[in-house]
Design an enzyme around this catalytic site. Structure first.
Site, PDB file in Angstrom:
ATOM      1  N   ALA A 162       0.815  -1.208   0.000  1.00 29.50           N
ATOM      2  CA  ALA A 162       0.000   0.000   0.000  1.00 29.50           C
ATOM      3  C   ALA A 162       0.852   1.262   0.000  1.00 29.50           C
ATOM      4  CB  ALA A 162      -0.938  -0.003   1.202  1.00 29.50           C
ATOM      5  N   TYR A 163       2.061   1.188   0.559  1.00 30.39           N
ATOM      6  CA  TYR A 163       2.939   2.360   0.526  1.00 30.39           C
ATOM      7  C   TYR A 163       3.268   2.734  -0.926  1.00 30.39           C
ATOM      8  CZ  TYR A 163       7.013   5.361   1.098  1.00 30.39           C
ATOM      9  OH  TYR A 163       7.895   6.417   1.018  1.00 30.39           O
ATOM     10  N   GLY A 164       3.694   1.742  -1.699  1.00 28.11           N
ATOM     11  CA  GLY A 164       4.012   2.002  -3.097  1.00 28.11           C
ATOM     12  C   GLY A 164       2.802   2.469  -3.879  1.00 28.11           C
TER      13      GLY A 164
END
Length: 237
Positions: A162-164
C-alpha cells in the site's frame, strides 16, 4: 549548506508542513523558518513537535504554530477545522508541504494484511487528498502559492504494498490538480522524490542496510525550498 531561500525569501509566508515532527518534514520546517516563514507544524507526535518548535524559536526565527493531528483517525471535518483554524489565526496560507507518511507492510500482495493496507492508504493518500482539498480555497486566495507532495522511488516496486500504491496515486493526484489549476496560475503543484534518505522510514524498510553513507534529511530540504521560492509558477514536477 547554502540553499535557494538564503536571505529570507520566505518572509511573511505561512506554510503548513505535515509530518513535521521528524525526518524530512522537520528539516523542511526548520529551513523554511530560517528563511522567514511562519510554519505550522502538523503531526501526531506532540513531544517531537515541541522539540522542532523549540529549535525554531531558539534560532531566533518566526514563532511557529503546532497543530496536533493523527492522520490515521482524521476525517473530512477535521481538515475543514484545520483550514478554519488557519484562517482565524493567520488569515492566509501560502503553501502546503506534504511530508507525512507511514510505511505499512512490506510483503507480497497475497500476504498483505487488509487492516494495515487500508490504514496505509488512508494516511498516505486519503489524508493528503482531503487536507489539500480543505486548504485549496486558502491557497487560491494568494497570487502565488504552492502545494508540494512527497513521492518515492518505490512507487512501482514489488512488495512495497500500500505504501508504493499510495505514492503512485499521489503522483496521479498531483498531476490531476496541476492540470485543473494551471489556467488560474495561482497554485503551483509539485512532487518531490527525495530519493534514499537517512530517516526512520528507511531504517524500518531496510533494517540490515548501513545508512551512514546516505544523505541526511537536512540535505534534502533545499529541494523543497527551491520550489517554495519559485516566483514564476510554472507548473512543473
Amino acid at each position: 549548506m547554502q540553499h535557494p531561500a538564503e536571505g529570507g525569501l520566505l518572509n511573511d509566508r505561512i506554510i503548513l508542513i505535515t509530518g513535521a515532527a521528524r525526518g524530512i518534514g522537520a528539516s523542511v520546517a526548520r529551513s523554511c523558518a530560517a528563511n522567514g516563514a511562519t510554519v505550522i507544524l502538523l503531526d501526531k507526535q506532540i513531544k517531537l513537535l515541541e522539540t522542532v518548535y523549540d529549535q525554531i524559536e531558539q534560532a531566533g526565527n518566526p514563532t511557529p504554530a503546532i497543530y496536533p493531528l493523527d492522520l490515521k483517525g482524521a476525517s473530512e471535518p477535521d481538515y475543514q477545522q484545520l483550514a478554519t483554524t488557519i484562517t482565524d489565526n493567520f488569515g492566509r496560507l501560502d503553501a502546503v508541504v506534504h511530508c507525512a507518511a507511514t510505511l505499512g507492510q512490506l510483503a507480497p500482495v497475497e500476504h498483505q494484511d487488509t487492516k494495515t493496507w487500508l490504514e496505509t492508504l488512508h494516511i498516505n493518500l486519503t489524508a493528503a487528498v482531503l487536507l489539500s482539498k480543505a486548504c485549496l480555497p486558502l491557497l487560491k486566495q494568494q497570487q502565488s502559492s504552492q502545494l508540494i507532495f512527497t513521492t518515492d522511488t518505490h512507487s512501482h516496486t514489488a512488495y512495497w504494498g500500500a505504501y508504493g500504491i499510495s505514492k503512485a496515486a499521489i503522483e496521479a493526484f498531483a498531476a490531476q490538480l496541476r492540470d485543473e489549476l494551471e489556467a488560474q496560475g495561482r497554485v503551483a503543484v509539485h512532487c518531490v522524490n527525495p530519493g534514499t534518505v537517512k530517516t526512520e522510514l528507511f531504517a524500518r524498510a531496510f533494517p540490515a542496510t548501513d545508512p551512514s553513507a546516505l544523505p541526511e534529511a537536512d540535505d534534502i530540504a533545499p529541494q523543497y525550498l527551491a520550489l517554495l521560492c519559485e516566483s514564476d509558477h510554472r507548473q512543473t514536477s
